[in-house]
Design an enzyme around this catalytic site. Structure first.
Site, PDB file in Angstrom:
ATOM      1  N   GLU A 472       1.677  93.189 -78.414  1.00 24.56           N
ATOM      2  CA  GLU A 472       2.169  93.307 -77.033  1.00 24.56           C
ATOM      3  C   GLU A 472       2.889  92.033 -76.608  1.00 24.56           C
ATOM      4  O   GLU A 472       4.006  92.070 -76.087  1.00 24.56           O
ATOM      5  CB  GLU A 472       1.003  93.583 -76.096  1.00 24.56           C
ATOM      6  CG  GLU A 472       1.432  93.675 -74.626  1.00 24.56           C
ATOM      7  CD  GLU A 472       0.256  93.658 -73.683  1.00 24.56           C
ATOM      8  OE1 GLU A 472       0.526  93.605 -72.475  1.00 24.56           O
ATOM      9  OE2 GLU A 472      -0.900  93.683 -74.145  1.00 24.56           O
ATOM     10  N   GLU A 473       2.215  90.881 -76.838  1.00 24.72           N
ATOM     11  CA  GLU A 473       2.819  89.631 -76.403  1.00 24.72           C
ATOM     12  C   GLU A 473       4.087  89.323 -77.182  1.00 24.72           C
ATOM     13  O   GLU A 473       5.075  88.825 -76.630  1.00 24.72           O
ATOM     14  CB  GLU A 473       1.819  88.473 -76.553  1.00 24.72           C
ATOM     15  CG  GLU A 473       0.740  88.445 -75.487  1.00 24.72           C
ATOM     16  CD  GLU A 473      -0.453  89.292 -75.877  1.00 24.72           C
ATOM     17  OE1 GLU A 473      -0.417  89.907 -76.961  1.00 24.72           O
ATOM     18  OE2 GLU A 473      -1.420  89.361 -75.095  1.00 24.72           O
ATOM     19  N   GLN A 474       4.099  89.582 -78.466  1.00 21.51           N
ATOM     20  CA  GLN A 474       5.291  89.318 -79.263  1.00 21.51           C
ATOM     21  C   GLN A 474       6.474  90.133 -78.768  1.00 21.51           C
ATOM     22  O   GLN A 474       7.595  89.636 -78.636  1.00 21.51           O
ATOM     23  CB  GLN A 474       5.002  89.620 -80.737  1.00 21.51           C
ATOM     24  CG  GLN A 474       4.041  88.637 -81.388  1.00 21.51           C
ATOM     25  CD  GLN A 474       3.742  89.010 -82.834  1.00 21.51           C
ATOM     26  OE1 GLN A 474       4.267  90.005 -83.339  1.00 21.51           O
ATOM     27  NE2 GLN A 474       2.903  88.209 -83.476  1.00 21.51           N
TER      28      GLN A 474
END
EC number: 3.2.2.6
Length: 576
Positions: A472-474
């Site tokens: 998600e963060e990537q």
């Protein structure tokens, strides 16, 4: 007190002498010979040019003495300013005197041989002390009593002079002679006028009167033909002068000693008792021509009157055969726009710097005020096709653990201010997504539909999945930085000193854009949007036109929060 002044004056003279032995003075090869009359007051000046004496100190010595001549005015021989005074001169004063001028860069030394003379037997003068002056036969001219400038009174007036011929009083009312200041005017010069003329006056010094005598040997010249005088300045010119100012008009003439140089205004000569206009006379031997002089008549104007602009001031040079003129016309000064431009530019620069400093200090407040006050008057921008003002990315807890303060901020405080008070629309994963949706797909889709990416950081990242390492963060950071060019906002819920353990992408964002640090508590109570944190966050957010969310909508946030807390353990797996 008087003795103290004398002592201080002597100290001021003696201090520069401390280095006399080590300094080498340049000595003039020409020796000056001077004559004085016994028992008369005499004043001698240092025979150096004004340029040579500029910025220096004059000290007098007698013979080969290393001790300067006293500056005590009560001494018969003393130095006063740069002059050497004999009050009065005595026979034993004969000898030679050194005038030494020194400053910080050089030293000049000149020698004066002084002879104090008694009158010749049966005469009222000594022929050795005679000054030779010449006038042309059949012409008009003047004899000048020399070296009286030292004896002007407190009003700068020359002393009254009495004239004698061959030691007999000279009648000044026979039509051939008349006196004018320090001059003896001779009309229609004839051979019988030649002879020795004596001019006498007196000078009072410290309450005592002393005689002053000069002797002139008058020689007539048969050939009355002479060179035409040349007016060096002025040259029919204009001169800028402010009304009420003080100015000097200088008439500089190269000619004969007997040439008359004077000023006129509006057809009239300058009266000797004029309260505003006053003439001053000076003559010097011409340095490059024999039997020629530099004649200078200065017109001192103590106050420029309005009528002086109407007529020119005219300088006249007159002798028996020739009359030359040149004029100066006074004009009002032209305004100096350069000073106004420089002043205006300086004011503009100072104002710009001041405004820049004010803007730098109050930039956030100014921008927010502008958005709140002027947004309704600006044309609406075309829609950018985005749904959300910001996508909120925050650390996820492992397993069933929970950090209440993080959840309170993400799901309560942040929406309450941005959505509730300012009408922003946020996408918060765990609140706005649906159970069972693919996290990667939700993140990818909603980051594209957001104008900002808010990343929330905490100090103790060990209990959370690392930002930038989960899918998600990537995806969120990649889309924000690379694909969509979305502005990223870092929020520190706690002060973070070391970013080395953070992902490189977070370090890059911190270095480029900085971070906003939370300074409040995490109690669930109404937040004031006037704190520095919320102002800085609003400044980073896009300009907002929408109205704040309704109270009914805000009340729905708590059930969403409860749903999030209930479903998180069931459906939300830790990232990373």
């Amino acid at each position: 007190m008087e003795n103290m002044k004398v002592l201080l004056g002597f100290i001021c003279l003696i201090v520069p002498l401390l280095s006399l032995e080590t300094d080498k003075c340049t000595e003039y090869p020409n020796e000056v010979i001077s004559f004085s009359s016994v028992n008369e007051i005499d004043i001698r000046s240092c025979p150096l040019t004004p340029n040579e004496m500029h910025g220096g100190t004059i000290i007098w010595y007698k013979n080969d003495s290393k001790t300067p001549i006293s500056a005590d005015k009560d001494s018969r021989i003393h130095q006063q300013n740069e002059h050497l005074w004999f009050v009065p001169a005595k026979m034993e004063d004969s000898g030679y005197y050194y005038c030494i001028m020194r400053n910080s860069t050089y030293c000049l030394k000149t020698k004066i041989t002084m002879s104090v003379l008694e009158n010749d037997p049966g005469l009222c003068y000594n022929t050795q002390a005679s000054f030779i002056q010449r006038l042309h036969v059949a012409g008009d001219g003047s004899l000048v009593c020399p070296y009286l400038d030292f004896f002007k009174d407190e009003n700068n007036e020359l002393p009254k002079v009495q004239w004698y011929k061959n030691c007999k009083p000279l009648p000044l009312d026979d039509g051939n002679f008349f006196g004018f200041k320090n001059k003896l005017m001779v009309m229609n010069v004839a051979e019988e006028h030649r002879g020795n003329y004596t001019c006498r006056t007196s000078y009072t010094y410290q309450g005592k009167q002393y005689p002053v005598t000069r002797v002139i040997t008058f020689i007539t010249i048969d050939d009355s033909k002479r060179d035409r005088p040349v007016i060096m300045s002025p040259r029919n010119e204009t001169m800028e002068a402010d009304p009420g100012s003080t100015i000097q008009l200088i008439c500089n003439v190269t000619g004969q000693f007997t040439d008359l140089v004077y000023w006129k205004w509006n057809g009239s000569e300058i009266e000797w008792d004029d309260p505003i206009l006053a003439e001053d006379y000076q003559f010097l031997e011409h340095p490059s021509a024999k039997r020629k002089y530099t004649l200078i008549t200065t017109l001192n104007v103590s106050e420029v009157k309005s009528q002086f602009y109407r007529y020119p001031f005219i300088c006249f040079v007159k002798n028996t055969h020739i009359l030359e003129t040149a004029h100066v016309r006074l004009v009002y000064p032209v305004p100096d726009f350069k000073n106004y431009l420089i002043g205006g530019f300086a004011i503009f620069t100072a104002t710009a710097v001041f405004c820049a400093c004010i803007y730098k200090v109050f930039k956030v407040d100014i921008v927010l005020w502008y958005r709140d006050s002027c947004s309704d008057f600006l044309p609406r921008k075309a829609s950018d096709g985005r749904t959300y003002d910001a996508y909120v990315l925050y650390p996820k807890t492992y397993g069933e653990g929970s950090f209440a303060y993080l959840d309170t901020f993400v799901f309560k405080l942040l929406p309450e201010v941005l959505e509730g008070q300012f009408g922003y629309k946020l996408f918060i994963c765990g609140r706005d997504d649906y159970v069972g949706e693919d996290t990667i797909e939700v993140t990818n889709e909603n980051v594209k539909r957001s104008r900002r990416l808010i990343i929330i950081l905490v100090r103790d990242m060990g209990s959370f999945s690392c930002l930038g390492q989960s899918s998600e963060e990537q995806i969120a950071i990649y889309d924000a930085l690379i694909r969509e060019g979305i502005k990223i906002i870092l929020l520190e819920l706690e002060k973070i000193q070391d970013y080395e353990k953070m992902p490189e992408s977070i370090q890059f964002i911190k270095q480029k854009h900085g971070a906003i640090c939370w300074s409040g508590d995490f109690k669930e109570r109404p937040q004031s949007a006037k704190t520095r944190f919320w102002k800085n966050l609003r400044y980073q957010m896009p300009a907002q036109r929408r109205s704040p969310l309704s109270k009914h909508h805000l009340l729905t946030l708590d059930p969403v929060l409860d749903t999030k807390e209930k479903l998180q353990a069931e459906t939300h797996l830790p990232l990373g």
